[in-house]
Scaffold this active site. Structure first.
Site, short mmCIF file in Angstrom:
data_model
loop_
_atom_site.label_atom_id
_atom_site.label_comp_id
_atom_site.label_asym_id
_atom_site.label_seq_id
_atom_site.Cartn_x
_atom_site.Cartn_y
_atom_site.Cartn_z
CG ASP A 98 -1.68 1.21 1.46
OD1 ASP A 98 -2.39 1.62 0.52
OD2 ASP A 98 -1.59 1.79 2.55
CG ASP A 137 -2.37 2.06 6.39
OD1 ASP A 137 -2.48 1.86 5.15
OD2 ASP A 137 -2.87 3.06 6.93
#
Length: 226
Positions: A9, A173
């Site tokens: 990410d 996350d």
């Protein structure tokens, strides 16, 4: 086992809390001998810029799995799922004053500024648009199809690369990283990750944001996992 590729990410994972790119994380990603796939909820042009700047060009999962590209010059694979998202947005816009983000470039979902009650909006959409979900990534609110996510994006990317999803390490996350971490062979959550992501991760970093990614790469290398 040694893993053959890494999917990661961007916002909150290789950036600092203010969205500045972590130069340490970028340098460590760039130094790896395995392919690094940028997997983001953001649009393709943003993801391409990130991959170029980090130096890991150019396999990309964009728009939470809605747009896939393997190679900078190849035509992207775009999921045909935006229509129901647009209908859900039109319905919600009769209830809330909403602000679209990246509407010119976005192809498969609707992204909004966080200016309304997302839990209430979910309840309003539940019966009318069961094929649509609404998620908050801490950076924006996404109205997206339930058919696609970063996990389905990883499946397609693995197919294009001639790999299995079990060959990948995934680092993230937030809520939109959940399916990707579940699909990958080895899942890492940075220190600022949502608790439910930490719960399913194989390894949780002590450091947060980009420092967490730098720590994750050191962990992978020191344990001979990549």
């Amino acid at each position: 086992m040694k893993y053959k590729a890494l999917a990661i990410d961007v916002d909150g994972t290789i950036t600092h809390s203010d969205r500045r790119l972590s130069l340490e994380a970028a340098a460590k990603l760039r130094s790896l001998d395995i392919p690094v796939i940028i997997a983001t909820g953001n649009v393709l042009c943003y993801a391409k810029a990130v991959s170029k700047l980090v130096g890991v060009c150019c396999n990309i999962i964009a728009e939470n799995g809605g747009v896939i590209v393997d190679g900078f010059d190849n035509e992207p694979i775009v999921s045909d799922v935006v229509h129901e998202c647009e209908e859900a947005y039109e319905f919600l816009s009769t209830v809330y004053d909403m602000e679209k983000l990246d509407s010119v470039h976005r192809k498969t979902e609707i992204v909004l500024r966080s200016t309304f009650d997302i839990n209430e909006a979910r309840e309003l959409l539940a019966d009318r648009f069961p094929g649509v979900e609404i998620i908050d990534t801490h950076f924006a609110i996404h109205i997206k199809s339930r058919k696609i996510n970063k996990g389905t994006g990883l499946q397609k990317m693995a197919e294009l690369m001639g790999l299995e999803t079990s060959d990948f390490v995934a680092i993230g996350d937030s809520v939109n990283d959940l399916e990707m971490l579940q699909e990958a062979g080895f899942a890492i959550a940075v220190g600022n990750a949502d608790d439910f992501l930490k719960d399913i991760a194989d390894h949780v970093c002590e450091a947060t944001y980009g420092d967490g990614t730098a720590e994750a790469i050191d962990f992978l290398l020191s344990n001979d996992l990549i």
